[in-house]
Scaffold this active site. Structure first.
Site, PDB file in Angstrom:
ATOM      1  N   GLY A  10       1.033  -0.756  -0.013  1.00 40.06           N
ATOM      2  CA  GLY A  10       0.200   0.003   0.222  1.00 40.06           C
ATOM      3  C   GLY A  10       0.833   1.357  -0.179  1.00 40.06           C
ATOM      4  N   MET A  11       0.205   1.996   0.208  1.00 37.48           N
ATOM      5  CA  MET A  11       0.668   4.114   0.129  1.00 37.48           C
ATOM      6  C   MET A  11       1.822   4.434   1.016  1.00 37.48           C
ATOM      7  SD  MET A  11      -0.513   7.043  -0.358  1.00 37.48           S
ATOM      8  CE  MET A  11      -2.259   7.626   0.525  1.00 37.48           C
ATOM      9  N   LEU A  12       1.018   3.834   2.116  1.00 39.24           N
ATOM     10  CA  LEU A  12       1.978   3.667   3.292  1.00 39.24           C
ATOM     11  C   LEU A  12       3.356   2.562   3.601  1.00 39.24           C
ATOM     12  CD1 LEU A  12       2.784   5.297   6.958  1.00 39.24           C
ATOM     13  CD2 LEU A  12       1.112   4.125   7.588  1.00 39.24           C
ATOM     14  N   ASP A  34      -3.872 -13.363   3.632  1.00 35.28           N
ATOM     15  CA  ASP A  34      -5.596 -12.136   4.308  1.00 35.28           C
ATOM     16  C   ASP A  34      -5.816 -12.339   5.496  1.00 35.28           C
ATOM     17  OD1 ASP A  34      -8.111 -11.846   3.673  1.00 35.28           O
ATOM     18  OD2 ASP A  34      -8.602 -12.360   1.918  1.00 35.28           O
ATOM     19  N   ILE A  35      -5.805 -11.378   5.766  1.00 41.31           N
ATOM     20  CA  ILE A  35      -6.049 -11.495   7.356  1.00 41.31           C
ATOM     21  C   ILE A  35      -7.389 -11.724   8.112  1.00 41.31           C
ATOM     22  CG2 ILE A  35      -3.718  -8.770   7.615  1.00 41.31           C
ATOM     23  CD1 ILE A  35      -6.154  -6.790   8.301  1.00 41.31           C
ATOM     24  N   ALA A  58      -5.387  -3.059   5.415  1.00 43.04           N
ATOM     25  CA  ALA A  58      -7.070  -2.339   5.735  1.00 43.04           C
ATOM     26  C   ALA A  58      -8.087  -2.077   4.529  1.00 43.04           C
ATOM     27  CB  ALA A  58      -6.579  -0.798   6.489  1.00 43.04           C
ATOM     28  N   THR A  60      -9.390   0.734   2.989  1.00 40.64           N
ATOM     29  CA  THR A  60      -9.336   1.792   2.864  1.00 40.64           C
ATOM     30  C   THR A  60      -9.975   3.029   2.367  1.00 40.64           C
ATOM     31  OG1 THR A  60      -7.675   2.694   1.506  1.00 40.64           O
ATOM     32  CG2 THR A  60      -6.418   1.821   3.349  1.00 40.64           C
ATOM     33  N   TYR A 123     -16.976   3.198   7.329  1.00 40.01           N
ATOM     34  CA  TYR A 123     -14.965   3.634   7.405  1.00 40.01           C
ATOM     35  C   TYR A 123     -14.155   3.316   8.679  1.00 40.01           C
ATOM     36  CZ  TYR A 123     -10.287   4.253   6.859  1.00 40.01           C
ATOM     37  OH  TYR A 123      -8.490   4.446   7.467  1.00 40.01           O
ATOM     38  N   LYS A 127     -12.828   0.789  12.121  1.00 38.52           N
ATOM     39  CA  LYS A 127     -11.733   0.984  12.702  1.00 38.52           C
ATOM     40  C   LYS A 127     -11.061   1.028  13.727  1.00 38.52           C
ATOM     41  CE  LYS A 127      -8.020   1.794  10.177  1.00 38.52           C
ATOM     42  NZ  LYS A 127      -6.720   0.734   9.368  1.00 38.52           N
TER      43      LYS A 127
HETATM   44  N1  LIG Z   1      -5.350   7.040   3.914  1.00 35.70           N
HETATM   45  C1  LIG Z   1      -5.966   7.701   3.857  1.00 35.70           C
HETATM   46  O1  LIG Z   1      -5.584   8.826   4.433  1.00 35.70           O
HETATM   47  C2  LIG Z   1      -5.502   7.099   5.695  1.00 35.70           C
HETATM   48  C3  LIG Z   1      -5.712   8.050   6.584  1.00 35.70           C
HETATM   49  C4  LIG Z   1      -5.930   7.952   7.878  1.00 35.70           C
HETATM   50  C5  LIG Z   1      -5.933   6.482   8.058  1.00 35.70           C
HETATM   51  N2  LIG Z   1      -5.632   6.034   7.474  1.00 35.70           N
HETATM   52  C6  LIG Z   1      -4.670   4.357   7.665  1.00 35.70           C
HETATM   53  O2  LIG Z   1      -3.274   4.292   6.954  1.00 35.70           O
HETATM   54  C7  LIG Z   1      -3.346   2.627   6.678  1.00 35.70           C
HETATM   55  C8  LIG Z   1      -2.689   2.271   4.951  1.00 35.70           C
HETATM   56  O3  LIG Z   1      -3.165   3.270   4.237  1.00 35.70           O
HETATM   57  P1  LIG Z   1      -2.973   3.793   2.711  1.00 35.70           P
HETATM   58  O4  LIG Z   1      -3.788   4.756   2.622  1.00 35.70           O
HETATM   59  O5  LIG Z   1      -1.566   3.102   2.751  1.00 35.70           O
HETATM   60  O6  LIG Z   1      -3.547   2.192   2.061  1.00 35.70           O
HETATM   61  P2  LIG Z   1      -3.848   1.087   0.726  1.00 35.70           P
HETATM   62  O7  LIG Z   1      -2.777   1.865  -0.438  1.00 35.70           O
HETATM   63  O8  LIG Z   1      -4.580   1.798   0.296  1.00 35.70           O
HETATM   64  O9  LIG Z   1      -2.700  -0.492   0.950  1.00 35.70           O
HETATM   65  C9  LIG Z   1      -3.655  -0.884   1.603  1.00 35.70           C
HETATM   66  C10 LIG Z   1      -3.440  -2.566   1.906  1.00 35.70           C
HETATM   67  O10 LIG Z   1      -4.257  -3.207   2.466  1.00 35.70           O
HETATM   68  C11 LIG Z   1      -3.343  -4.404   2.212  1.00 35.70           C
HETATM   69  N3  LIG Z   1      -5.410  -5.246   2.752  1.00 35.70           N
HETATM   70  C12 LIG Z   1      -5.991  -5.056   1.786  1.00 35.70           C
HETATM   71  N4  LIG Z   1      -7.067  -5.960   2.518  1.00 35.70           N
HETATM   72  C13 LIG Z   1      -6.269  -6.527   2.812  1.00 35.70           C
HETATM   73  C14 LIG Z   1      -6.692  -8.045   3.283  1.00 35.70           C
HETATM   74  N5  LIG Z   1      -7.679  -8.562   2.792  1.00 35.70           N
HETATM   75  N6  LIG Z   1      -5.615  -9.098   3.943  1.00 35.70           N
HETATM   76  C15 LIG Z   1      -4.778  -8.394   4.379  1.00 35.70           C
HETATM   77  N7  LIG Z   1      -3.714  -6.748   3.466  1.00 35.70           N
HETATM   78  C16 LIG Z   1      -5.059  -6.617   3.085  1.00 35.70           C
HETATM   79  C17 LIG Z   1      -4.015  -4.258   0.843  1.00 35.70           C
HETATM   80  O11 LIG Z   1      -2.451  -5.418   0.462  1.00 35.70           O
HETATM   81  P3  LIG Z   1      -2.735  -5.623  -1.552  1.00 35.70           P
HETATM   82  O12 LIG Z   1      -2.053  -5.017  -2.526  1.00 35.70           O
HETATM   83  O13 LIG Z   1      -2.436  -7.280  -1.694  1.00 35.70           O
HETATM   84  O14 LIG Z   1      -4.337  -5.867  -1.806  1.00 35.70           O
HETATM   85  C18 LIG Z   1      -2.111  -2.951   0.919  1.00 35.70           C
HETATM   86  O15 LIG Z   1      -1.333  -3.625   1.282  1.00 35.70           O
HETATM   87  C19 LIG Z   1      -4.101   2.074   6.600  1.00 35.70           C
HETATM   88  O16 LIG Z   1      -4.736   1.093   7.924  1.00 35.70           O
HETATM   89  C20 LIG Z   1      -5.326   3.206   7.107  1.00 35.70           C
HETATM   90  O17 LIG Z   1      -6.608   2.940   7.607  1.00 35.70           O
HETATM   91  C21 LIG Z   1      -5.514   6.267   5.714  1.00 35.70           C
END
Ligand SMILES: NC(=O)c1ccc[n+]([C@@H]2O[C@H](COP(=O)([O-])OP(=O)(O)OC[C@H]3O[C@@H](n4cnc5c(N)ncnc54)[C@H](OP(=O)(O)O)[C@@H]3O)[C@@H](O)[C@H]2O)c1
Length: 284
Positions: A10-12, A34-35, A58, A60, A123, A127
């Site tokens: 993912g992005m982070l 898969d979590i 997550a 997201t 969402y 969380k």
């Molecule tokens: N984006 C925001 O603005 C924001 C704001 C506040 C908090 N957050 C939190 O920050 C964290 C990182 O966010 P992000 O935007 O970097 O996320 P993201 O880019 O959407 O990446 C999500 C990651 O979760 C994995 N994933 C999704 N479903 C899964 C499953 N069932 N089993 C295992 N892995 C799974 C994906 O893997 P695959 O690539 O293999 O699908 C991917 O690596 C998250 O916890 C999010 O809730 C995000």
């Protein structure tokens, strides 16, 4: 130290891998486990044998969560519980990444970790279920609450603004939600430093300062040299998104400062982000 990053694709997760050079990093995506499946989680963790699990995985999609709450809760609630239980069983510390969407946005001052939560959307509720699972089932844990993430590894808000500015002379952007944009590279460094200090409890991590989405869009375009594109304010109601969003979700930095960590302002972080975009060819 061995660190398993779940959500590494993912992005982070991508920035965490780049920034965390001091320890042995084991990246994992949904293809590794898969979590939602505790057996897959246990097998992965047993293979990786980490001291820390950093759980950024997550579901997201905020509006998608309204359409598919079962999926949001399965991944963000039950999936997190599966990881928390396995971490506890095997004596591994768990770092969980949470969100400002836990709050209802009625505060008139930045939120502290102890403030009551009241999510407005599915969402946020999913969380919150994830946070509760960590607190109830993980033995040793740290939760980082963060907001409005942007980074070169994802198609985040500023990139969407830059893309839209290629074809439109005026962009309509929401001006009645206030929060703190957070650069995933800065967040990744803070998570790494907190884990290496073995910090426990809930910590807020965002870039310093606050703005509306409209102000953020204006700053992105200004810094990218696209000021000729006009940014016009609209209301959340006019934007007509499926999920409700908090009007105010600024997180206080006090809990982060308490550990000797300070993040730069969101404007400076935006400049660093644009450099990253140029470096990876997404911006000319
Ligand atoms: N984006 C925001 O603005 C924001 C704001 C506040 C908090 N957050 C939190 O920050 C964290 C990182 O966010 P992000 O935007 O970097 O996320 P993201 O880019 O959407 O990446 C999500 C990651 O979760 C994995 N994933 C999704 N479903 C899964 C499953 N069932 N089993 C295992 N892995 C799974 C994906 O893997 P695959 O690539 O293999 O699908 C991917 O690596 C998250 O916890 C999010 O809730 C995000």
């Amino acid at each position: 130290m061995r660190v398993l990053i779940m959500g590494a694709s993912g992005m982070l997760g991508t920035d965490l891998q780049q920034e965390w050079t001091q320890d042995k990093i084991i990246p994992a995506s949904s293809r590794d486990a898969d979590i939602r499946d505790a057996t897959q989680v246990r097998a992965l963790v047993n293979r990786a044998k980490p001291e820390w699990i950093v759980l950024t995985a997550a579901y997201t999609d905020v509006d998608g969560s309204e359409r598919n709450p079962d999926l949001a809760f399965a991944v963000n609630g039950q999936g997190t519980e599966n990881v928390a239980r396995v971490a506890n069983e095997l004596g591994i510390r768990l770092f969980y990444v949470s969100t400002d969407y836990l709050y209802d946005g009625n505060s008139t001052r930045p939120y502290e970790p102890a403030d009551p939560i009241a999510p407005l959307n599915v969402y946020g509720a999913s969380k919150a279920a994830g946070e509760k699972a960590v607190q109830d089932h993980a033995g040793a844990w740290c939760i980082a609450r963060t907001s409005w993430l942007f980074g070169a590894a994802g198609a985040s808000f500023p990139e969407k603004i830059l893309r839209a500015a290629e074809t439109q002379r005026e962009l309509m952007v929401v001006a009645d939600q206030t929060g703190s944009p957070t650069f995933t590279r800065d967040l990744a460094r803070a998570i790494r430093d907190l884990a290496r200090k073995d910090v426990r409890g809930i910590v807020n991590i965002t870039n310093a300062g606050a703005c509306t989405w409209c102000e953020f869009a204006g700053e992105v375009l200004r810094q990218a040299g696209r000021s000729s594109v006009r940014v016009s304010p609209i209301t959340t109601a006019q934007a007509a998104r499926l999920a409700r969003r908090p009007a105010y979700s600024v997180l206080s930095p006090a809990s982060l400062h308490a550990h000797g960590i300070t993040l730069r302002g969101w404007q400076d972080a935006t400049a660093a982000y644009l450099q990253d975009l140029r470096a990876c060819g997404k911006l000319s």
